[in-house]
Write a protein that holds these residues in place. Structure first.
Motif, short mmCIF file in Angstrom:
data_model
loop_
_atom_site.label_atom_id
_atom_site.label_comp_id
_atom_site.label_asym_id
_atom_site.label_seq_id
_atom_site.Cartn_x
_atom_site.Cartn_y
_atom_site.Cartn_z
N GLY A 57 36.00 31.56 39.71
CA GLY A 57 36.88 32.47 40.22
C GLY A 57 37.12 33.81 39.80
O GLY A 57 36.18 34.35 38.92
N ILE A 58 38.34 34.66 40.16
CA ILE A 58 38.30 36.05 39.68
C ILE A 58 39.72 36.24 39.42
O ILE A 58 40.53 35.58 40.15
N VAL A 59 40.05 37.24 38.35
CA VAL A 59 41.43 37.56 38.27
C VAL A 59 41.19 39.26 38.22
O VAL A 59 40.20 39.78 37.71
N HIS B 233 44.16 36.48 29.47
CA HIS B 233 45.80 36.91 29.52
C HIS B 233 45.92 38.00 30.33
O HIS B 233 45.26 39.06 30.34
N THR B 234 47.27 37.73 31.17
CA THR B 234 47.85 39.09 31.69
C THR B 234 48.89 39.46 31.04
O THR B 234 50.06 38.50 30.89
N VAL C 267 38.36 43.85 37.36
CA VAL C 267 38.02 42.63 37.78
C VAL C 267 37.40 41.69 36.76
O VAL C 267 36.34 42.12 36.24
N ILE C 268 37.72 40.38 36.54
CA ILE C 268 37.10 39.47 35.52
C ILE C 268 36.66 38.40 36.30
O ILE C 268 37.57 37.75 36.99
N VAL C 269 35.37 38.04 36.29
CA VAL C 269 34.86 36.92 36.69
C VAL C 269 35.23 35.69 35.69
O VAL C 269 34.90 35.89 34.66
N GLU D 105 52.19 43.43 34.01
CA GLU D 105 50.72 43.59 34.69
C GLU D 105 50.68 43.36 35.97
O GLU D 105 50.37 41.91 36.25
N GLU D 106 50.46 44.03 37.23
CA GLU D 106 50.20 43.52 38.65
C GLU D 106 48.90 42.71 38.59
O GLU D 106 47.70 43.54 37.97
N HIS D 107 48.47 41.82 39.20
CA HIS D 107 47.37 41.10 39.22
C HIS D 107 47.38 39.80 40.20
O HIS D 107 48.43 39.78 40.96
N TRP D 108 46.22 39.54 40.66
CA TRP D 108 45.90 38.33 41.51
C TRP D 108 44.83 37.58 40.88
O TRP D 108 44.12 37.99 40.11
N HIS D 109 44.75 36.27 41.36
CA HIS D 109 43.66 35.24 40.97
C HIS D 109 43.33 34.32 41.99
O HIS D 109 44.15 34.06 42.81
N GLY D 110 41.99 34.06 41.85
CA GLY D 110 41.59 33.21 43.06
C GLY D 110 40.20 32.74 42.78
O GLY D 110 39.60 33.07 41.95
N ALA D 111 39.58 31.95 43.92
CA ALA D 111 38.26 31.40 44.00
C ALA D 111 37.28 32.18 44.44
O ALA D 111 37.79 33.31 45.22
#
Ligand code: MN
Length: 129
Positions: free
Chosen positions: A66-68, A84-85, A74-76, A89-95
């Motif tokens: 996935g990615i965050v 760690h966020t 962007v981190i795979v 800190e604004e972020h999203w995570h997913g596949a």
């Protein structure tokens, strides 16, 4: 000690998730403990909306890829990876588009601040970067 009864799997609501996401509650603190641990399963392309956590959040991938993403990074994430966020800190995570992804989400009982859904354009830009 005691064996914790497993709670039913919940579906991530469409207001804050794009695509099919399911989560199980692993731990939820009581009394002075504010620990929260969910196992969250994302189907390919599924992701959270933009959000932040007032006390931060730690993600640990148990399966899949996935990615965050933040507004500028962007981190795979691969199995065994921990990200760690920090607070706020604004972020999203997913596949990723071609993989499922399951992570443990660990945070403290707080009010997450939810923003817009991640557009297909934002998702594709992050995946392609
Ligand atoms: Mn998060």
């Amino acid at each position: 000690m005691k064996l914790i009864n497993q709670t039913a799997t919940s579906r991530g609501p469409a207001e804050i998730f794009t695509g099919d996401v399911y989560f199980d509650t692993i731990a939820r603190g009581e009394g002075v403990s504010h620990i929260r641990v969910n196992s969250v399963r994302f189907t390919p392309c599924a992701r959270t909306a933009w959000h932040s956590h007032s006390l931060g959040q730690t993600l640990h991938v148990t399966d899949g890829f996935g990615i965050v993403a933040t507004r500028d990074t962007v981190i795979v994430m691969r199995p065994g990876d921990t990200v760690h966020t920090p607070p706020g800190e604004e972020h999203w995570h997913g596949a990723l588009p071609d993989h499922f992804m399951t992570h443990l989400a660990m945070w403290e009982d707080d009010d997450a601040t939810w923003g817009d859904l991640v557009t297909d354009q934002e998702y594709e830009a992050a995946v392609g970067s």
